[in-house]
Design an enzyme around this catalytic site. Sequence first.
Site, short mmCIF file in Angstrom:
data_model
loop_
_atom_site.label_atom_id
_atom_site.label_comp_id
_atom_site.label_asym_id
_atom_site.label_seq_id
_atom_site.Cartn_x
_atom_site.Cartn_y
_atom_site.Cartn_z
N PRO A 55 0.83 -1.20 0.00
CG PRO A 55 -0.83 -1.60 1.57
CD PRO A 55 0.49 -2.12 1.10
CD GLU A 56 2.97 2.64 -4.52
OE1 GLU A 56 2.77 3.74 -5.09
OE2 GLU A 56 3.47 1.67 -5.10
#
Length: 271
Positions: free
Chosen positions: A2-3
């Site tokens: 997840p960014e």
Amino acid sequence: MPELPEVETVRRSLAPHLRGRRLIAAVVREARLRWPPPDDLETRIRGRQILGLQRRGKYLLMQLDDAWLIIHLGMSGNLRLLPADTPVRKHDHIDLLLEGGQVLRYHDPRRFGALLWTPDPAGHPLIASLGVEPLSEEFDGACLHALCQGRSSAIKQVIMDAHLLVGVGNIYANEALFHAGVDPRTPAGRLSRPRCARLAAAIKETLMRAIEAGGSTLRDFVDGHGNPGWFQQTYRVYGRAGQPCTICGSLIRTLRQNARATYYCPRCQRR
């Protein structure tokens, strides 16, 4: 992993439902995460009120009465708000039980994430070394130009360096560089002020559009209520090697930079 857009999506989906709630218990089924939670987590959190949920880079910061929880989703983690009687699945490692019959459940198949306790997140080693927030007013073309000065590293590596600029992971670095027309191999120190201004604007726009789309779900990402993102449907270069550029028709190329896949258009993006 997840960014920034995915972590911000999780924050936005959970914050209104957590603010003001009181924690009544914690259950740690698996402590062998990247950084283990404190052994006495349940004792520490019992009875404390959640004052807010913030984000710094790819970290969620849960503010309690007199302390904070630092939450990192790792490579494959998610954080969901569920009814307290929801059956436990494999890889459901930590539950934070809330008053009102709900549970905040941390699920992480690869166990690369973390849930940590700190009196001051700004002083915690994981947070203190982070760079500029790309969605802040501080970050603009002048800021990016200053970060690039004297650096011979490729610009893609620079904008992905969390000690300089936080939260811009591989997907969004590829997409932003395409929208700015910058070849990812360009030495950062060679970028002019106008090109830095275009790239900074592209980074902001790409991240904001991704947040509005609920992030990217390539494998198992979901928000705090189990909803997938759909930004992956709008990718211009990421994962499109050998396909025609949506602007000029040239075939998208790929290469490896720092063990990460890079995608670019050889015509639209110049050094």
